[in-house]
Every structure is written in C-alpha cells, then in structure tokens.
Scaffold this motif. Structure first.
Motif, PDB file in Angstrom:
ATOM      1  N   LEU A 128     -49.491   6.578   9.443  1.00 55.54           N
ATOM      2  CA  LEU A 128     -48.919   6.131   8.071  1.00 55.54           C
ATOM      3  C   LEU A 128     -49.144   7.100   6.825  1.00 55.54           C
ATOM      4  CD1 LEU A 128     -48.412   3.638   6.330  1.00 55.54           C
ATOM      5  CD2 LEU A 128     -50.784   3.224   5.760  1.00 55.54           C
ATOM      6  N   GLU A 175     -21.794  14.660   0.041  1.00 58.99           N
ATOM      7  CA  GLU A 175     -21.125  14.508  -1.127  1.00 58.99           C
ATOM      8  C   GLU A 175     -21.133  15.808  -1.808  1.00 58.99           C
ATOM      9  OE1 GLU A 175     -22.489  11.316  -3.657  1.00 58.99           O
ATOM     10  OE2 GLU A 175     -22.398   9.893  -2.133  1.00 58.99           O
ATOM     11  N   LYS A 176     -22.298  16.266  -1.567  1.00 59.50           N
ATOM     12  CA  LYS A 176     -22.421  17.690  -2.539  1.00 59.50           C
ATOM     13  C   LYS A 176     -21.472  18.695  -1.472  1.00 59.50           C
ATOM     14  CE  LYS A 176     -25.748  21.471  -2.573  1.00 59.50           C
ATOM     15  NZ  LYS A 176     -26.942  21.950  -1.885  1.00 59.50           N
ATOM     16  N   LYS A 190     -38.562   2.637   4.708  1.00 64.19           N
ATOM     17  CA  LYS A 190     -37.995   3.330   3.400  1.00 64.19           C
ATOM     18  C   LYS A 190     -37.883   4.673   3.676  1.00 64.19           C
ATOM     19  CE  LYS A 190     -41.483   2.345   0.546  1.00 64.19           C
ATOM     20  NZ  LYS A 190     -42.506   2.158  -0.730  1.00 64.19           N
ATOM     21  N   TYR A 191     -38.760   5.175   4.540  1.00 68.04           N
ATOM     22  CA  TYR A 191     -38.420   6.699   4.892  1.00 68.04           C
ATOM     23  C   TYR A 191     -36.901   6.914   5.646  1.00 68.04           C
ATOM     24  CZ  TYR A 191     -38.576  11.054   7.527  1.00 68.04           C
ATOM     25  OH  TYR A 191     -38.083  12.295   7.921  1.00 68.04           O
ATOM     26  N   ASN A 205     -34.163  14.084  -2.052  1.00 73.01           N
ATOM     27  CA  ASN A 205     -32.929  12.991  -2.760  1.00 73.01           C
ATOM     28  C   ASN A 205     -32.756  13.400  -4.405  1.00 73.01           C
ATOM     29  OD1 ASN A 205     -31.652  11.152  -1.669  1.00 73.01           O
ATOM     30  ND2 ASN A 205     -33.156  10.092  -0.968  1.00 73.01           N
ATOM     31  N   LEU A 239     -47.133   0.653   7.753  1.00 73.55           N
ATOM     32  CA  LEU A 239     -46.430   1.529   8.429  1.00 73.55           C
ATOM     33  C   LEU A 239     -44.926   1.228   8.813  1.00 73.55           C
ATOM     34  CD1 LEU A 239     -46.614   4.193   9.986  1.00 73.55           C
ATOM     35  CD2 LEU A 239     -47.354   3.169  12.130  1.00 73.55           C
ATOM     36  N   TYR A 289     -41.968  10.556   3.684  1.00 67.25           N
ATOM     37  CA  TYR A 289     -40.947   9.885   2.736  1.00 67.25           C
ATOM     38  C   TYR A 289     -41.003  10.472   1.330  1.00 67.25           C
ATOM     39  CZ  TYR A 289     -39.854   6.077  -0.337  1.00 67.25           C
ATOM     40  OH  TYR A 289     -39.297   5.243  -1.403  1.00 67.25           O
ATOM     41  N   SER A 336     -29.694   8.158   2.785  1.00 69.49           N
ATOM     42  CA  SER A 336     -29.225   8.693   1.374  1.00 69.49           C
ATOM     43  C   SER A 336     -29.352   9.995   1.046  1.00 69.49           C
ATOM     44  CB  SER A 336     -30.018   7.947   0.489  1.00 69.49           C
ATOM     45  OG  SER A 336     -30.400   8.658  -0.533  1.00 69.49           O
ATOM     46  N   ASN A 337     -30.245  10.765   1.798  1.00 71.18           N
ATOM     47  CA  ASN A 337     -30.171  12.082   1.910  1.00 71.18           C
ATOM     48  C   ASN A 337     -28.970  12.749   2.500  1.00 71.18           C
ATOM     49  OD1 ASN A 337     -31.727  13.986   0.889  1.00 71.18           O
ATOM     50  ND2 ASN A 337     -33.644  13.472   1.906  1.00 71.18           N
ATOM     51  N   VAL A 382     -46.141   9.426   7.727  1.00 73.81           N
ATOM     52  CA  VAL A 382     -44.713   9.180   7.285  1.00 73.81           C
ATOM     53  C   VAL A 382     -44.767   9.075   5.791  1.00 73.81           C
ATOM     54  CG1 VAL A 382     -43.413   6.921   7.289  1.00 73.81           C
ATOM     55  CG2 VAL A 382     -44.556   7.519   9.250  1.00 73.81           C
ATOM     56  N   ALA A 391     -34.323   6.594   3.075  1.00 74.86           N
ATOM     57  CA  ALA A 391     -34.321   7.861   2.254  1.00 74.86           C
ATOM     58  C   ALA A 391     -33.454   8.830   2.866  1.00 74.86           C
ATOM     59  CB  ALA A 391     -35.463   8.275   1.915  1.00 74.86           C
ATOM     60  N   MET A 392     -33.667   8.853   4.213  1.00 77.63           N
ATOM     61  CA  MET A 392     -32.996  10.130   5.059  1.00 77.63           C
ATOM     62  C   MET A 392     -31.527   9.720   5.066  1.00 77.63           C
ATOM     63  SD  MET A 392     -35.157  11.954   5.320  1.00 77.63           S
ATOM     64  CE  MET A 392     -34.298  13.402   6.570  1.00 77.63           C
ATOM     65  N   VAL A 406     -43.177   1.612   5.260  1.00 84.02           N
ATOM     66  CA  VAL A 406     -42.929   2.953   5.016  1.00 84.02           C
ATOM     67  C   VAL A 406     -42.016   3.894   5.763  1.00 84.02           C
ATOM     68  CG1 VAL A 406     -43.749   5.391   4.593  1.00 84.02           C
ATOM     69  CG2 VAL A 406     -45.340   3.157   3.972  1.00 84.02           C
ATOM     70  N   GLU A 407     -41.847   3.523   7.309  1.00 84.51           N
ATOM     71  CA  GLU A 407     -40.888   4.246   8.066  1.00 84.51           C
ATOM     72  C   GLU A 407     -39.507   3.692   7.721  1.00 84.51           C
ATOM     73  OE1 GLU A 407     -42.563   2.918  11.814  1.00 84.51           O
ATOM     74  OE2 GLU A 407     -43.301   4.923  12.195  1.00 84.51           O
ATOM     75  N   LEU A 452     -25.840  12.174   0.167  1.00 85.78           N
ATOM     76  CA  LEU A 452     -25.997  12.994  -0.774  1.00 85.78           C
ATOM     77  C   LEU A 452     -25.630  14.350  -0.437  1.00 85.78           C
ATOM     78  CD1 LEU A 452     -29.162  11.934  -2.694  1.00 85.78           C
ATOM     79  CD2 LEU A 452     -26.666  12.029  -3.818  1.00 85.78           C
ATOM     80  N   ASP A 453     -26.182  15.010   0.648  1.00 86.21           N
ATOM     81  CA  ASP A 453     -25.770  16.257   1.176  1.00 86.21           C
ATOM     82  C   ASP A 453     -24.253  16.196   1.395  1.00 86.21           C
ATOM     83  OD1 ASP A 453     -26.412  18.538   3.750  1.00 86.21           O
ATOM     84  OD2 ASP A 453     -27.438  18.384   1.534  1.00 86.21           O
TER      85      ASP A 453
END
Lengths: 103, 103
Positions: free
Chosen positions: A8, B28-29, B14-15, A22, B8, A15, B21-22, A11, B18-19, B11-12, B25-26
């Motif tokens: 946890l 788009e950049k 959410k992670y 991000n 757990l 995150y 979206s990363n 991660v 996030a990846m 968060v996984e 974004l990368d």
C-alpha cells in the motif's frame, strides 16, 4: 498483513510521484500552448508585413515601368527635336547666316 | 484486513488513472513540441521572404530614383533644345527663309 501495508505504501508513493509528474506535464503543456499562441501571432503579423511589402513592391514596379515609358518617349522626342534643329541650323549656315551669340 | 485491501485497490486504481493521464499529457506535449518547431520553421521562412522582399523593394526604389533623375535631366535638356530650335527658326523666318517640306 505487513506485506499488504508495504505494498500500500509503495503504491501510494508511486501514485504521489505520478501526480507530481502529472502536474509538471500539465504545466509544461500550458507553457507550450502559450508559446504556440505567441508564435501564431508573430506568424500572422509577419504575413501581414510580407503582404504589405509585396503590395508596395508591386506599386513601385508599376511606377518604374511608367517612368521608364515616359522617359523613353521623351528620349524619342528629344532625338527628333535634335534632328529638326540640325536641319534648321544647316539651312541657316547654307544661307550664310551666322548664329547669334545667344544661340 | 478487508479495509486495507480496499484502500490498496483504490490507490492502485487512482495510480492507474494517473498513469493514463500522464501518458496522454506526455503525448500532447510531444505533439505541441512538434507544432512549436513547425511554427518556428514557418516563422524563419517568412522572415527570410520578408527580408528578401524588402531588399527588392529597396532596390526598386533606387532604380526609380535613378530613372526619375535621368528623366528630369532629359526634361531640362529637352526644353533647352526647344528654346534653341525656336530661336533658330525665328532667325530663319526673319531672313525670309521658308522651312523645307522635310523640316
């Protein structure tokens, strides 16, 4: 249980890092959008200046053509006039008339 | 334990988001960097064209000035010649000499 806690934490750390990256990417993207807009503005401005300069060049080219045309007509008239004067002066000399000082 | 597993999973997830979206974004950049480079190239090209067109305009302006100058000199010479011819013809008429048909 310990293992679960560790993964946890792991991660959550991953995150957190992902969110930092991000935010950074988002920031870079915003800067780039600003740069793209600025470049587009400069491009538009330059296009207008180029359009204007080309218009001026075209006008100047026409002026030059007109001037050359008028000049060549005058050139022609000038040589005609010179011819006429030559004949007139020949006539005078033929009749023994000396051209006056003012001539 | 259940709670731990749930957080757990949460968060996984959410992670993962996030990846995603990363990556987006990368991407788009990268596109934007390409767009910035393309815009910069066009800008350089336009600057060169503007420089060239201005140089041409300057040259054309000088040509026009030279032409105008030459034309005005000829204008002056022309009127002088006309004056000379007038006097020459007056002299002829004064002496009763009729100008020939070719004149």
């Amino acid at each position: 249980l310990k293992e679960l806690k560790d993964s946890l934490l792991e991660v959550e750390e991953k995150y957190r890092k992902a969110m930092v990256s991000n935010a950074q990417l988002d920031n870079e993207k915003t800067n780039m959008m600003y740069e793209v807009d600025t470049l587009k503005d400069s491009l538009m401005e330059l296009e207008e200046m180029l359009f204007e300069t080309r218009r001026e060049l075209e006008e100047k080219t026409k002026d030059l053509e007109r001037e050359k045309h008028a000049h060549s007509i005058l050139q022609f008239q000038f040589s005609e006039l010179k011819e006429t004067l030559k004949q007139s002066e020949e006539l005078l000399t033929k009749h023994g008339i000396v051209l006056g000082p003012d001539l």
